[in-house]
Write a protein that holds these residues in place. Sequence first.
Motif, PDB file in Angstrom:
ATOM      1  N   PHE A 133       0.677  -1.263  -0.130  1.00 46.69           N
ATOM      2  CA  PHE A 133       0.069   0.065  -0.068  1.00 46.69           C
ATOM      3  C   PHE A 133       0.716   1.070  -0.118  1.00 46.69           C
ATOM      4  CE2 PHE A 133       0.401  -0.460   4.274  1.00 46.69           C
ATOM      5  CZ  PHE A 133       0.796   1.190   4.518  1.00 46.69           C
ATOM      6  N   TRP A 134       1.978   1.071   0.532  1.00 45.92           N
ATOM      7  CA  TRP A 134       3.082   2.416   0.550  1.00 45.92           C
ATOM      8  C   TRP A 134       3.961   2.784  -0.842  1.00 45.92           C
ATOM      9  CZ3 TRP A 134       7.231   0.568   0.168  1.00 45.92           C
ATOM     10  CH2 TRP A 134       7.629  -0.352   0.225  1.00 45.92           C
ATOM     11  N   ALA A 135       3.575   1.363  -1.570  1.00 45.58           N
ATOM     12  CA  ALA A 135       4.631   2.205  -2.389  1.00 45.58           C
ATOM     13  C   ALA A 135       3.913   2.969  -3.603  1.00 45.58           C
ATOM     14  CB  ALA A 135       4.580   0.408  -3.640  1.00 45.58           C
ATOM     15  N   GLU A 136       5.316   3.506  -4.114  1.00 41.68           N
ATOM     16  CA  GLU A 136       5.116   4.907  -4.882  1.00 41.68           C
ATOM     17  C   GLU A 136       4.789   4.520  -6.422  1.00 41.68           C
ATOM     18  OE1 GLU A 136       9.042   7.342  -4.791  1.00 41.68           O
ATOM     19  OE2 GLU A 136       8.701   7.441  -2.623  1.00 41.68           O
ATOM     20  N   GLU A 137       4.992   3.213  -6.973  1.00 43.05           N
ATOM     21  CA  GLU A 137       4.848   2.471  -8.123  1.00 43.05           C
ATOM     22  C   GLU A 137       3.620   1.781  -8.126  1.00 43.05           C
ATOM     23  OE1 GLU A 137       8.254   1.781  -9.955  1.00 43.05           O
ATOM     24  OE2 GLU A 137       7.609  -0.156  -9.165  1.00 43.05           O
ATOM     25  N   LEU A 138       2.736   0.833  -8.774  1.00 45.21           N
ATOM     26  CA  LEU A 138       1.652  -0.124  -8.579  1.00 45.21           C
ATOM     27  C   LEU A 138       2.212  -0.684  -9.874  1.00 45.21           C
ATOM     28  CD1 LEU A 138      -1.938   1.707  -9.032  1.00 45.21           C
ATOM     29  CD2 LEU A 138      -0.169   1.094  -6.936  1.00 45.21           C
ATOM     30  N   GLU A 139       2.316  -2.018  -9.341  1.00 47.60           N
ATOM     31  CA  GLU A 139       3.057  -3.401 -10.092  1.00 47.60           C
ATOM     32  C   GLU A 139       1.937  -4.599 -10.386  1.00 47.60           C
ATOM     33  OE1 GLU A 139       6.729  -6.478  -9.491  1.00 47.60           O
ATOM     34  OE2 GLU A 139       6.690  -5.188  -8.042  1.00 47.60           O
ATOM     35  N   PHE A 140       2.553  -5.645 -11.368  1.00 45.43           N
ATOM     36  CA  PHE A 140       1.192  -6.010 -12.006  1.00 45.43           C
ATOM     37  C   PHE A 140       2.171  -7.339 -12.407  1.00 45.43           C
ATOM     38  CE2 PHE A 140      -0.808  -2.167 -11.713  1.00 45.43           C
ATOM     39  CZ  PHE A 140      -1.790  -2.365 -11.293  1.00 45.43           C
ATOM     40  N   PHE A 141       1.653  -9.022 -12.009  1.00 40.66           N
ATOM     41  CA  PHE A 141       1.928 -10.147 -12.830  1.00 40.66           C
ATOM     42  C   PHE A 141       1.269 -10.562 -13.218  1.00 40.66           C
ATOM     43  CE2 PHE A 141       3.407 -14.353 -10.694  1.00 40.66           C
ATOM     44  CZ  PHE A 141       4.073 -14.627 -11.701  1.00 40.66           C
ATOM     45  N   SER A 142       1.139 -11.380 -14.660  1.00 37.59           N
ATOM     46  CA  SER A 142       0.622 -11.295 -15.432  1.00 37.59           C
ATOM     47  C   SER A 142       0.927 -12.490 -16.180  1.00 37.59           C
ATOM     48  CB  SER A 142       0.337 -10.119 -16.743  1.00 37.59           C
ATOM     49  OG  SER A 142      -0.843 -10.627 -18.068  1.00 37.59           O
ATOM     50  N   ILE A 143      -0.163 -12.879 -16.586  1.00 38.48           N
ATOM     51  CA  ILE A 143       0.410 -14.432 -17.642  1.00 38.48           C
ATOM     52  C   ILE A 143       0.385 -13.813 -18.947  1.00 38.48           C
ATOM     53  CG2 ILE A 143      -1.270 -16.230 -16.089  1.00 38.48           C
ATOM     54  CD1 ILE A 143      -3.319 -16.039 -17.980  1.00 38.48           C
ATOM     55  N   LYS A 144       0.418 -14.507 -19.997  1.00 37.58           N
ATOM     56  CA  LYS A 144       0.459 -14.593 -21.154  1.00 37.58           C
ATOM     57  C   LYS A 144      -0.399 -15.389 -22.363  1.00 37.58           C
ATOM     58  CE  LYS A 144       5.222 -12.751 -21.745  1.00 37.58           C
ATOM     59  NZ  LYS A 144       7.160 -12.807 -21.926  1.00 37.58           N
ATOM     60  N   VAL A 145      -1.630 -14.892 -22.525  1.00 35.70           N
ATOM     61  CA  VAL A 145      -2.449 -15.805 -23.449  1.00 35.70           C
ATOM     62  C   VAL A 145      -2.319 -15.290 -25.091  1.00 35.70           C
ATOM     63  CG1 VAL A 145      -5.033 -16.538 -23.840  1.00 35.70           C
ATOM     64  CG2 VAL A 145      -3.733 -15.682 -21.573  1.00 35.70           C
ATOM     65  N   PRO A 146      -1.539 -15.687 -26.092  1.00 35.41           N
ATOM     66  CA  PRO A 146      -1.364 -15.723 -27.160  1.00 35.41           C
ATOM     67  C   PRO A 146      -2.518 -15.108 -27.558  1.00 35.41           C
ATOM     68  CG  PRO A 146      -0.584 -17.735 -26.614  1.00 35.41           C
ATOM     69  CD  PRO A 146      -0.928 -17.638 -25.638  1.00 35.41           C
ATOM     70  N   ASP A 147      -3.668 -15.696 -27.612  1.00 29.96           N
ATOM     71  CA  ASP A 147      -4.774 -14.650 -28.300  1.00 29.96           C
ATOM     72  C   ASP A 147      -5.478 -14.491 -27.348  1.00 29.96           C
ATOM     73  OD1 ASP A 147      -5.809 -17.665 -27.074  1.00 29.96           O
ATOM     74  OD2 ASP A 147      -6.291 -18.459 -28.740  1.00 29.96           O
ATOM     75  N   GLY A 148      -5.302 -13.871 -26.497  1.00 30.91           N
ATOM     76  CA  GLY A 148      -6.229 -13.515 -24.808  1.00 30.91           C
ATOM     77  C   GLY A 148      -6.440 -12.135 -25.685  1.00 30.91           C
ATOM     78  N   PRO A 149      -7.761 -11.641 -25.674  1.00 31.84           N
ATOM     79  CA  PRO A 149      -7.971 -10.474 -25.854  1.00 31.84           C
ATOM     80  C   PRO A 149      -7.118  -9.421 -25.347  1.00 31.84           C
ATOM     81  CG  PRO A 149     -10.439 -11.523 -24.924  1.00 31.84           C
ATOM     82  CD  PRO A 149      -9.179 -12.864 -25.202  1.00 31.84           C
TER      83      PRO A 149
END
Length: 276
Positions: free
Chosen positions: A78-94
């Motif tokens: 909650f205290w971080a200055e940037e927002l980080e995200f972790f994602s999968i890769k789906v080749p044909d994902g919209p």
Amino acid sequence: MTDASAPASPPSAAPPRPSPFHEGRVLWVRHWTDQLFSFAITRPEDFRFRSGEFVMIGLPGAEGAKPLLRAYSVASPFWAEELEFFSIKVPDGPLTSRLQLIQPGDTVLMGKKPTGTLVLDALTGGERLHLIGTGTGLAPWLSVARDPETYSRFGRVVVSHTVRMAADLAYREFFEAGIKDDPLIGEEAAAQLAYYPTVTREPFHHPGRITDRIRSGDYFRDLGLDGGFDPARDRVMLCGSMAMIKETAALLEGFGLREGSNAEPGEFVLERAFVG
């Protein structure tokens, strides 16, 4: 007396509606494997969230088109200055077929209302906190494990991450070493945090699904914990595959733990928005 022949004043233009999204600028992108990547965006000054919550993430659409959005746990505390995200890769994902191509400087849309049940507020007091995740379900634990309140509320914290191949253990080096150098919680993490990775499809020192290791007792023996989950001491958060969440929740209920929520805290929580 007015002149009926005078032209009517034009109607005043309606003020533009405020956007329901923040526009975040991409700061960095890291590709872990051909199936996993992380990225960070700028944090709006007025954006507040609790560690473990999720937001809607998307990309700008074509002119006049609505953006496609997906729920993503915030991997930053909650205290971080940037927002980080972790994602999968789906080749044909919209969405992910496009999202995996982002570069620093690009724009990512983010909803303005974070929410979720994978927060400390949804748990009653306890001694040990188990953060059990599969795949990108590790993301909220990156947030919770860097929150000082986690270590003030629990004497021991276990981050469990189950993946198919050892190469999929993103953030492994961080949990094994890097977190101990964190200027805010490094000392507490070094003393109280245990990292427990398991791999299901190749040899590994902790092989198999986390549910099988809980059921067999290996999870508790490996961590030096006596017996199983104790409703009086253990609190658990679950995030990841639907099959793992449902199976682990059933195991926890068998140990006598009760599911909690923001409205009624309990001994374990899961994210209903991801499970359905």
